[in-house]
Design a protein around this motif. Structure first.
Motif: not given
Ligand code: GDP
Ligand code: IMO
Ligand code: MG
Length: 437
Positions: A272-282, A121-131
Protein backbone atom coordinates in the motif's frame (compact mmCIF):
# COMPACT_ATOMS: atom_id res chain seq x y z
CA UNK A 1 30.11 -5.93 -12.45
CA UNK A 2 27.97 -6.90 -9.51
CA UNK A 3 26.52 -3.92 -7.71
CA UNK A 4 23.07 -4.30 -6.17
CA UNK A 5 20.98 -1.29 -5.11
CA UNK A 6 17.97 -1.23 -2.81
CA UNK A 7 15.83 1.83 -3.53
CA UNK A 8 12.53 2.85 -1.92
CA UNK A 9 10.00 3.68 -4.63
CA UNK A 10 7.46 5.54 -2.48
CA UNK A 11 7.81 8.17 0.28
CA UNK A 12 10.16 6.12 2.48
CA UNK A 13 9.71 3.38 5.10
CA UNK A 14 9.13 0.69 2.47
CA UNK A 15 11.05 -1.83 4.64
CA UNK A 16 14.37 -1.30 2.88
CA UNK A 17 16.18 -2.25 6.09
CA UNK A 18 14.58 -5.70 6.13
CA UNK A 19 15.51 -6.33 2.50
CA UNK A 20 19.09 -5.07 2.91
CA UNK A 21 19.56 -7.38 5.89
CA UNK A 22 18.25 -10.26 3.82
CA UNK A 23 20.52 -9.52 0.85
CA UNK A 24 23.62 -8.85 2.94
CA UNK A 25 24.70 -12.50 3.00
CA UNK A 26 25.19 -12.37 -0.79
CA UNK A 27 27.44 -9.29 -0.52
CA UNK A 28 30.82 -8.38 0.95
CA UNK A 29 30.26 -4.64 1.34
CA UNK A 30 27.13 -2.64 2.29
CA UNK A 31 27.09 1.08 1.54
CA UNK A 32 24.94 3.99 2.78
CA UNK A 33 25.40 6.81 0.27
CA UNK A 34 22.80 9.59 0.93
CA UNK A 35 20.58 11.01 3.64
CA UNK A 36 21.46 10.90 7.29
CA UNK A 37 19.82 10.24 10.64
CA UNK A 38 16.45 11.11 9.09
CA UNK A 39 16.42 7.44 8.03
CA UNK A 40 15.11 4.74 10.35
CA UNK A 41 15.64 1.22 9.03
CA UNK A 42 14.17 -1.65 11.04
CA UNK A 43 15.62 -5.14 11.01
CA UNK A 44 13.98 -7.96 12.95
CA UNK A 45 16.06 -11.07 13.56
CA UNK A 46 14.25 -13.61 15.74
CA UNK A 47 13.29 -11.88 18.99
CA UNK A 48 15.64 -8.93 18.36
CA UNK A 49 14.61 -5.68 16.70
CA UNK A 50 17.29 -3.24 15.53
CA UNK A 51 16.62 0.31 14.38
CA UNK A 52 19.43 1.62 12.21
CA UNK A 53 19.78 5.20 11.24
CA UNK A 54 23.22 6.10 9.87
CA UNK A 55 25.04 2.80 10.06
CA UNK A 56 24.33 0.43 7.13
CA UNK A 57 21.97 -2.43 8.03
CA UNK A 58 24.74 -4.82 6.92
CA UNK A 59 26.49 -4.20 10.25
CA UNK A 60 24.31 -6.91 11.81
CA UNK A 61 26.01 -9.58 9.68
CA UNK A 62 29.50 -10.50 10.92
CA UNK A 63 32.32 -10.23 8.38
CA UNK A 64 30.60 -7.65 6.19
CA UNK A 65 32.35 -4.35 5.52
CA UNK A 66 30.05 -1.35 6.01
CA UNK A 67 30.77 1.98 4.35
CA UNK A 68 29.19 5.42 4.80
CA UNK A 69 30.16 7.54 1.82
CA UNK A 70 30.56 11.25 1.13
CA UNK A 71 26.94 11.70 0.04
CA UNK A 72 25.73 11.14 3.61
CA UNK A 73 25.39 13.91 6.21
CA UNK A 74 26.59 12.85 9.65
CA UNK A 75 25.60 14.15 13.05
CA UNK A 76 28.49 12.83 15.21
CA UNK A 77 26.54 12.47 18.49
CA UNK A 78 23.76 10.55 16.68
CA UNK A 79 26.29 8.27 15.03
CA UNK A 80 28.15 7.64 18.28
CA UNK A 81 24.88 6.91 20.10
CA UNK A 82 23.93 4.42 17.45
CA UNK A 83 27.37 2.85 17.56
CA UNK A 84 27.32 2.55 21.36
CA UNK A 85 23.77 1.17 21.31
CA UNK A 86 24.70 -1.56 18.84
CA UNK A 87 27.96 -2.38 20.64
CA UNK A 88 26.05 -2.71 23.93
CA UNK A 89 23.85 -5.30 22.21
CA UNK A 90 26.88 -7.37 21.20
CA UNK A 91 27.34 -6.12 17.63
CA UNK A 92 31.02 -5.86 16.85
CA UNK A 93 31.97 -2.52 15.26
CA UNK A 94 35.61 -1.73 14.53
CA UNK A 95 37.33 -1.96 11.13
CA UNK A 96 34.07 -3.28 9.63
CA UNK A 97 32.83 0.33 9.58
CA UNK A 98 34.39 3.00 7.38
CA UNK A 99 33.21 6.63 7.19
CA UNK A 100 34.07 8.94 4.33
CA UNK A 101 36.26 11.93 5.10
CA UNK A 102 34.08 13.68 2.50
CA UNK A 103 30.81 13.22 4.44
CA UNK A 104 29.42 16.57 5.60
CA UNK A 105 28.99 17.15 9.31
CA UNK A 106 25.82 18.34 11.05
CA UNK A 107 26.41 21.00 13.70
CA UNK A 108 24.10 22.55 16.33
CA UNK A 109 23.31 25.46 13.99
CA UNK A 110 21.83 23.01 11.48
CA UNK A 111 19.43 21.69 14.12
CA UNK A 112 18.36 25.24 14.98
CA UNK A 113 17.90 26.11 11.30
CA UNK A 114 15.79 23.00 10.72
CA UNK A 115 13.45 24.19 13.49
CA UNK A 116 13.37 27.87 12.60
CA UNK A 117 13.95 28.27 8.85
CA UNK A 118 12.86 25.09 7.16
CA UNK A 119 9.61 24.04 8.68
CA UNK A 120 7.18 25.68 6.31
CA UNK A 121 6.99 26.36 2.58
CA UNK A 122 5.98 29.60 0.88
CA UNK A 123 2.30 28.59 0.85
CA UNK A 124 2.36 27.78 4.55
CA UNK A 125 2.09 23.99 4.43
CA UNK A 126 4.65 22.35 6.67
CA UNK A 127 7.29 20.09 5.13
CA UNK A 128 7.30 18.29 8.46
CA UNK A 129 10.99 17.46 8.43
CA UNK A 130 12.47 14.96 10.87
CA UNK A 131 14.26 17.93 12.54
CA UNK A 132 17.61 16.22 12.25
CA UNK A 133 19.38 19.15 10.55
CA UNK A 134 19.47 17.32 7.21
CA UNK A 135 18.28 20.11 4.88
CA UNK A 136 20.43 22.85 6.45
CA UNK A 137 23.55 20.67 6.29
CA UNK A 138 23.00 19.88 2.60
CA UNK A 139 22.31 23.57 1.97
CA UNK A 140 25.69 24.46 3.47
CA UNK A 141 27.35 21.71 1.44
CA UNK A 142 26.04 23.21 -1.79
CA UNK A 143 26.75 26.75 -0.55
CA UNK A 144 30.31 25.66 0.41
CA UNK A 145 31.35 28.64 2.58
CA UNK A 146 29.92 27.32 5.87
CA UNK A 147 30.48 23.62 5.37
CA UNK A 148 32.72 21.21 7.26
CA UNK A 149 33.37 17.58 6.34
CA UNK A 150 34.43 14.69 8.56
CA UNK A 151 38.00 15.08 7.30
CA UNK A 152 37.99 18.70 8.49
CA UNK A 153 37.33 17.55 12.06
CA UNK A 154 40.81 16.01 12.06
CA UNK A 155 42.64 19.14 10.86
CA UNK A 156 44.39 21.79 13.00
CA UNK A 157 42.24 24.49 11.39
CA UNK A 158 39.04 23.18 13.02
CA UNK A 159 38.80 25.90 15.69
CA UNK A 160 39.36 28.69 13.19
CA UNK A 161 36.71 27.28 10.82
CA UNK A 162 34.11 26.81 13.57
CA UNK A 163 34.68 30.34 14.93
CA UNK A 164 34.21 31.79 11.44
CA UNK A 165 31.02 29.85 10.79
CA UNK A 166 29.51 30.52 14.23
CA UNK A 167 30.00 34.27 13.76
CA UNK A 168 28.19 34.15 10.43
CA UNK A 169 25.43 31.84 11.64
CA UNK A 170 24.73 34.02 14.66
CA UNK A 171 24.06 36.96 12.32
CA UNK A 172 21.83 34.90 10.04
CA UNK A 173 19.87 33.29 12.85
CA UNK A 174 19.44 36.59 14.72
CA UNK A 175 17.33 37.90 11.85
CA UNK A 176 14.94 34.98 12.28
CA UNK A 177 14.91 34.21 15.97
CA UNK A 178 16.74 36.31 18.56
CA UNK A 179 16.57 33.55 21.16
CA UNK A 180 18.92 31.22 19.32
CA UNK A 181 21.77 33.73 19.06
CA UNK A 182 23.24 32.89 22.48
CA UNK A 183 22.97 29.14 22.17
CA UNK A 184 25.82 28.94 19.64
CA UNK A 185 29.03 29.09 21.65
CA UNK A 186 32.08 28.51 19.42
CA UNK A 187 34.34 27.38 22.29
CA UNK A 188 31.85 24.81 23.50
CA UNK A 189 31.25 23.51 19.97
CA UNK A 190 35.00 23.23 19.27
CA UNK A 191 35.49 21.26 22.47
CA UNK A 192 32.51 19.01 21.80
CA UNK A 193 33.44 18.26 18.18
CA UNK A 194 37.12 17.71 19.02
CA UNK A 195 35.90 14.97 21.35
CA UNK A 196 33.77 13.44 18.60
CA UNK A 197 36.70 13.62 16.18
CA UNK A 198 38.89 11.67 18.60
CA UNK A 199 36.32 8.89 18.80
CA UNK A 200 35.55 8.82 15.09
CA UNK A 201 39.17 9.06 13.87
CA UNK A 202 39.74 5.29 13.51
CA UNK A 203 36.70 4.97 11.24
CA UNK A 204 37.41 7.89 8.89
CA UNK A 205 39.03 7.21 5.53
CA UNK A 206 38.91 7.65 1.78
CA UNK A 207 35.85 5.57 0.91
CA UNK A 208 36.00 6.57 -2.77
CA UNK A 209 39.34 4.83 -3.24
CA UNK A 210 38.28 1.91 -1.08
CA UNK A 211 35.13 1.30 -3.14
CA UNK A 212 36.81 1.88 -6.50
CA UNK A 213 39.42 -0.71 -5.54
CA UNK A 214 36.63 -3.07 -4.45
CA UNK A 215 34.95 -2.66 -7.83
CA UNK A 216 38.21 -3.56 -9.59
CA UNK A 217 38.53 -6.62 -7.37
CA UNK A 218 34.99 -7.59 -8.41
CA UNK A 219 33.65 -7.49 -4.85
CA UNK A 220 29.90 -7.73 -4.38
CA UNK A 221 28.63 -4.38 -3.15
CA UNK A 222 25.13 -3.64 -1.85
CA UNK A 223 23.94 -0.03 -1.86
CA UNK A 224 21.33 0.77 0.81
CA UNK A 225 19.10 3.65 -0.20
CA UNK A 226 17.48 5.84 2.42
CA UNK A 227 14.10 7.58 2.10
CA UNK A 228 12.18 6.90 -1.11
CA UNK A 229 12.29 8.11 -4.71
CA UNK A 230 9.23 10.37 -4.28
CA UNK A 231 11.27 12.27 -1.67
CA UNK A 232 14.14 12.87 -4.14
CA UNK A 233 15.26 16.52 -4.06
CA UNK A 234 15.29 16.83 -7.87
CA UNK A 235 12.72 14.31 -9.04
CA UNK A 236 10.31 13.93 -6.11
CA UNK A 237 7.27 15.88 -4.92
CA UNK A 238 9.22 19.12 -4.39
CA UNK A 239 9.23 20.99 -2.02
CA UNK A 240 7.83 18.16 0.14
CA UNK A 241 10.99 16.12 -0.24
CA UNK A 242 14.24 15.46 1.55
CA UNK A 243 17.47 17.23 0.56
CA UNK A 244 19.30 14.41 -1.20
CA UNK A 245 18.84 12.27 -4.31
CA UNK A 246 16.93 9.42 -2.73
CA UNK A 247 15.94 7.79 -6.02
CA UNK A 248 18.26 5.52 -8.00
CA UNK A 249 19.94 8.53 -9.59
CA UNK A 250 21.63 9.25 -6.24
CA UNK A 251 23.67 6.05 -6.08
CA UNK A 252 26.60 7.09 -8.32
CA UNK A 253 26.78 10.70 -7.07
CA UNK A 254 26.47 9.76 -3.41
CA UNK A 255 28.87 6.83 -3.47
CA UNK A 256 31.41 7.87 -6.11
CA UNK A 257 30.88 4.59 -7.99
CA UNK A 258 29.87 4.80 -11.65
CA UNK A 259 26.26 3.92 -12.46
CA UNK A 260 27.43 1.34 -15.01
CA UNK A 261 28.51 -0.85 -12.07
CA UNK A 262 24.93 -1.22 -10.80
CA UNK A 263 23.65 -4.48 -12.20
CA UNK A 264 20.62 -5.18 -10.02
CA UNK A 265 18.38 -2.35 -8.89
CA UNK A 266 15.73 -3.65 -6.51
CA UNK A 267 12.84 -1.24 -6.08
CA UNK A 268 11.10 -1.65 -2.73
CA UNK A 269 7.40 -0.91 -2.27
CA UNK A 270 4.87 -1.44 0.45
CA UNK A 271 1.77 -3.31 -0.73
CA UNK A 272 0.00 0.00 0.00
CA UNK A 273 1.40 3.53 0.44
CA UNK A 274 2.46 5.65 3.42
CA UNK A 275 3.86 9.11 3.86
CA UNK A 276 5.16 11.04 6.90
CA UNK A 277 5.12 14.82 6.87
CA UNK A 278 3.40 17.26 4.52
CA UNK A 279 2.70 17.26 0.79
CA UNK A 280 0.19 15.78 -1.64
CA UNK A 281 -0.65 12.08 -1.55
CA UNK A 282 -3.27 11.23 -4.22
CA UNK A 283 -4.21 7.74 -2.98
CA UNK A 284 -4.36 8.76 0.71
CA UNK A 285 -7.24 7.34 2.73
CA UNK A 286 -7.88 9.78 5.54
CA UNK A 287 -10.68 7.52 6.78
CA UNK A 288 -11.33 4.09 8.32
CA UNK A 289 -9.38 2.33 5.53
CA UNK A 290 -6.33 4.46 6.30
CA UNK A 291 -6.73 3.85 10.02
CA UNK A 292 -6.98 0.09 9.39
CA UNK A 293 -3.68 0.16 7.47
CA UNK A 294 -2.07 2.26 10.23
CA UNK A 295 -3.23 -0.17 12.92
CA UNK A 296 -2.34 -3.38 11.09
CA UNK A 297 0.93 -2.03 9.69
CA UNK A 298 1.91 -0.26 12.93
CA UNK A 299 2.46 2.81 10.82
CA UNK A 300 4.24 5.14 13.21
CA UNK A 301 7.56 6.74 12.23
CA UNK A 302 10.75 4.89 13.24
CA UNK A 303 12.61 8.18 13.78
CA UNK A 304 9.99 10.61 15.11
CA UNK A 305 7.14 8.32 16.18
CA UNK A 306 4.69 10.41 14.09
CA UNK A 307 1.61 8.54 12.75
CA UNK A 308 2.19 7.83 9.07
CA UNK A 309 -0.45 8.88 6.55
CA UNK A 310 -1.80 5.77 4.81
CA UNK A 311 -3.44 5.04 1.46
CA UNK A 312 -3.81 2.52 -1.35
CA UNK A 313 -0.96 1.43 -3.62
CA UNK A 314 -0.31 4.14 -6.20
CA UNK A 315 0.73 2.44 -9.43
CA UNK A 316 1.15 5.75 -11.29
CA UNK A 317 3.71 7.00 -8.78
CA UNK A 318 5.44 3.62 -8.51
CA UNK A 319 5.72 3.24 -12.29
CA UNK A 320 7.32 6.70 -12.46
CA UNK A 321 9.88 5.95 -9.73
CA UNK A 322 10.58 2.49 -11.15
CA UNK A 323 11.61 4.05 -14.44
CA UNK A 324 13.43 6.95 -12.77
CA UNK A 325 15.53 4.61 -10.64
CA UNK A 326 16.37 2.09 -13.38
CA UNK A 327 14.68 -0.64 -11.37
CA UNK A 328 15.27 -4.16 -12.65
CA UNK A 329 13.07 -6.03 -10.13
CA UNK A 330 10.66 -5.22 -7.33
CA UNK A 331 10.20 -6.32 -3.71
CA UNK A 332 6.66 -6.00 -2.35
CA UNK A 333 6.70 -5.64 1.42
CA UNK A 334 4.05 -5.76 4.18
CA UNK A 335 1.61 -7.77 2.05
CA UNK A 336 0.25 -9.34 5.27
CA UNK A 337 -1.07 -5.93 6.40
CA UNK A 338 -3.81 -6.23 3.75
CA UNK A 339 -4.89 -9.72 4.80
CA UNK A 340 -8.12 -8.79 6.59
CA UNK A 341 -9.53 -6.57 3.85
CA UNK A 342 -12.53 -7.63 1.81
CA UNK A 343 -11.59 -5.33 -1.04
CA UNK A 344 -8.25 -3.75 -1.92
CA UNK A 345 -7.72 -0.84 -4.27
CA UNK A 346 -4.88 0.19 -6.57
CA UNK A 347 -4.61 3.70 -7.96
CA UNK A 348 -4.14 3.03 -11.67
CA UNK A 349 -4.53 6.52 -13.12
CA UNK A 350 -5.00 10.19 -12.28
CA UNK A 351 -7.70 12.51 -13.50
CA UNK A 352 -6.52 16.09 -14.00
CA UNK A 353 -9.08 18.66 -15.17
CA UNK A 354 -11.31 15.91 -16.52
CA UNK A 355 -8.48 14.20 -18.43
CA UNK A 356 -7.12 10.79 -17.52
CA UNK A 357 -3.38 10.38 -17.33
CA UNK A 358 -0.88 7.78 -16.18
CA UNK A 359 1.90 10.30 -16.14
CA UNK A 360 3.18 11.60 -12.80
CA UNK A 361 2.96 15.43 -12.64
CA UNK A 362 6.08 17.48 -11.98
CA UNK A 363 4.41 20.33 -10.09
CA UNK A 364 3.09 19.90 -6.61
CA UNK A 365 0.00 22.04 -7.38
CA UNK A 366 -0.99 19.63 -10.18
CA UNK A 367 -0.42 16.65 -7.93
CA UNK A 368 -2.64 18.26 -5.29
CA UNK A 369 -5.46 18.47 -7.83
CA UNK A 370 -5.40 14.95 -9.21
CA UNK A 371 -8.35 12.67 -8.59
CA UNK A 372 -7.14 9.10 -8.18
CA UNK A 373 -8.73 6.45 -10.42
CA UNK A 374 -8.95 3.20 -8.51
CA UNK A 375 -9.25 -0.42 -9.56
CA UNK A 376 -10.82 -2.64 -6.88
CA UNK A 377 -9.64 -6.19 -6.32
CA UNK A 378 -11.00 -8.84 -3.97
CA UNK A 379 -9.05 -9.38 -0.74
CA UNK A 380 -7.92 -12.84 0.40
CA UNK A 381 -8.98 -12.58 4.06
CA UNK A 382 -6.58 -15.29 5.20
CA UNK A 383 -3.50 -14.97 7.39
CA UNK A 384 -0.42 -15.24 5.14
CA UNK A 385 2.34 -14.62 7.71
CA UNK A 386 3.54 -18.24 7.55
CA UNK A 387 3.54 -18.57 3.77
CA UNK A 388 7.05 -19.06 2.32
CA UNK A 389 6.34 -20.03 -1.29
CA UNK A 390 4.60 -17.96 -3.92
CA UNK A 391 2.39 -20.86 -4.95
CA UNK A 392 1.09 -21.16 -1.37
CA UNK A 393 -0.33 -17.64 -1.34
CA UNK A 394 -4.12 -17.39 -1.71
CA UNK A 395 -5.12 -16.84 -5.33
CA UNK A 396 -6.39 -13.30 -4.67
CA UNK A 397 -3.04 -12.37 -3.11
CA UNK A 398 -1.23 -13.68 -6.20
CA UNK A 399 -3.62 -11.77 -8.42
CA UNK A 400 -2.96 -8.60 -6.45
CA UNK A 401 0.81 -9.03 -6.93
CA UNK A 402 0.27 -9.76 -10.64
CA UNK A 403 -1.64 -6.49 -11.03
CA UNK A 404 1.10 -4.49 -9.29
CA UNK A 405 3.75 -6.14 -11.43
CA UNK A 406 1.72 -5.53 -14.56
CA UNK A 407 1.21 -1.84 -13.80
CA UNK A 408 4.83 -1.12 -12.95
CA UNK A 409 6.10 -3.53 -15.61
CA UNK A 410 8.80 -5.22 -13.61
CA UNK A 411 9.05 -8.73 -12.11
CA UNK A 412 8.42 -9.11 -8.39
CA UNK A 413 11.25 -11.12 -6.89
CA UNK A 414 10.60 -10.77 -3.13
CA UNK A 415 7.36 -10.68 -1.18
CA UNK A 416 7.43 -9.90 2.53
CA UNK A 417 4.69 -11.27 4.79
CA UNK A 418 5.94 -10.15 8.21
CA UNK A 419 8.75 -8.11 9.79
CA UNK A 420 10.99 -11.06 10.69
CA UNK A 421 13.88 -12.00 8.40
CA UNK A 422 12.38 -15.42 7.62
CA UNK A 423 8.91 -14.06 6.77
CA UNK A 424 9.89 -13.62 3.16
CA UNK A 425 8.96 -15.27 -0.10
CA UNK A 426 11.81 -15.32 -2.62
CA UNK A 427 10.49 -15.71 -6.12
CA UNK A 428 13.62 -15.14 -8.17
CA UNK A 429 13.31 -18.45 -9.98
CA UNK A 430 9.68 -17.92 -10.75
CA UNK A 431 8.95 -14.20 -10.69
CA UNK A 432 5.41 -12.92 -10.64
CA UNK A 433 4.29 -12.25 -14.18
CA UNK A 434 4.85 -8.66 -15.32
CA UNK A 435 3.49 -8.94 -18.85
CA UNK A 436 0.95 -6.31 -19.77
CA UNK A 437 -2.51 -7.86 -19.79
P1 GDP B 1 12.70 1.42 6.00
O1 GDP B 1 12.94 2.81 6.49
O2 GDP B 1 12.39 1.38 4.55
O3 GDP B 1 13.79 0.45 6.36
O4 GDP B 1 11.37 0.91 6.74
P2 GDP B 1 10.99 1.12 8.30
O5 GDP B 1 11.85 0.23 9.12
O6 GDP B 1 10.98 2.56 8.67
O7 GDP B 1 9.48 0.67 8.30
C1 GDP B 1 9.09 -0.61 7.92
C2 GDP B 1 8.34 -1.27 9.10
O8 GDP B 1 7.64 -2.41 8.64
C3 GDP B 1 9.24 -1.76 10.20
O9 GDP B 1 8.60 -1.62 11.43
C4 GDP B 1 9.43 -3.24 9.86
O10 GDP B 1 9.75 -4.04 10.99
C5 GDP B 1 8.07 -3.58 9.35
N1 GDP B 1 8.02 -4.65 8.33
C6 GDP B 1 8.94 -4.97 7.39
N2 GDP B 1 8.46 -5.93 6.57
C7 GDP B 1 7.21 -6.21 7.02
C8 GDP B 1 6.19 -7.11 6.58
O11 GDP B 1 6.32 -7.80 5.57
N3 GDP B 1 5.04 -7.12 7.29
C9 GDP B 1 4.84 -6.34 8.38
N4 GDP B 1 3.67 -6.43 9.01
N5 GDP B 1 5.77 -5.48 8.82
C10 GDP B 1 6.93 -5.41 8.14
P1 IMO C 1 13.66 6.04 5.63
O1 IMO C 1 15.08 5.86 5.16
C1 IMO C 1 10.01 8.46 5.60
C2 IMO C 1 10.52 12.81 5.17
C3 IMO C 1 10.13 13.65 6.36
C4 IMO C 1 9.67 14.93 5.66
C5 IMO C 1 10.68 15.02 4.50
C6 IMO C 1 11.85 15.94 4.78
O2 IMO C 1 13.42 5.51 7.01
O3 IMO C 1 12.70 5.56 4.62
P2 IMO C 1 14.04 15.71 6.26
O4 IMO C 1 14.23 15.54 7.73
O5 IMO C 1 14.68 14.64 5.43
O6 IMO C 1 14.42 17.09 5.78
O7 IMO C 1 12.45 15.62 6.01
O8 IMO C 1 11.15 13.71 4.28
N1 IMO C 1 11.51 11.72 5.47
C7 IMO C 1 11.19 10.43 5.56
N2 IMO C 1 9.98 9.81 5.49
N3 IMO C 1 11.14 7.73 5.75
C8 IMO C 1 12.35 8.34 5.78
O9 IMO C 1 13.51 7.65 5.79
C9 IMO C 1 12.42 9.75 5.73
N4 IMO C 1 13.41 10.65 5.76
C10 IMO C 1 12.84 11.85 5.58
O10 IMO C 1 9.07 13.05 7.09
O11 IMO C 1 8.40 14.75 5.10
MG1 MG D 1 12.16 4.17 7.89
Amino acid sequence: MSGTCVIGLQWGDEAKGKLVDLLTEQHEIVVRYQGGANAGHTVVIGPDTYKLSLIPSGILTPGVQCVVTGGVVINPPSLLNELDGLTARGIQIDDNLMLSDRAHVIFPWHMIEDRTLDESTADGENIGTTQRGIGPCYRDKVGRSYALRLGDLLRPTLRERIEYIVAAKQKILATFDNQTEDSLDADRIVQEYTGYADRLRPFIGNTNNFLLDAVELDKHILFEGAQGALLDIDHGTFPFVTSSNSSGVGVPSGSGIPGSYMQRVIGVVKAYTTRVGGGPFPSEQDNDHGQHLRDRGNEYGTVTGRPRRCGWFDAVAARYTTRLSGVTEVAVMLLDVLSELKEIKICVGYEIEGQRTESFPSHVDDLRQVKPIFEALPGWQTDICDVRRLEDLPVHARNYLDRISMYIRRPITYVSVGPERSQTIQCRQEPVNCELA
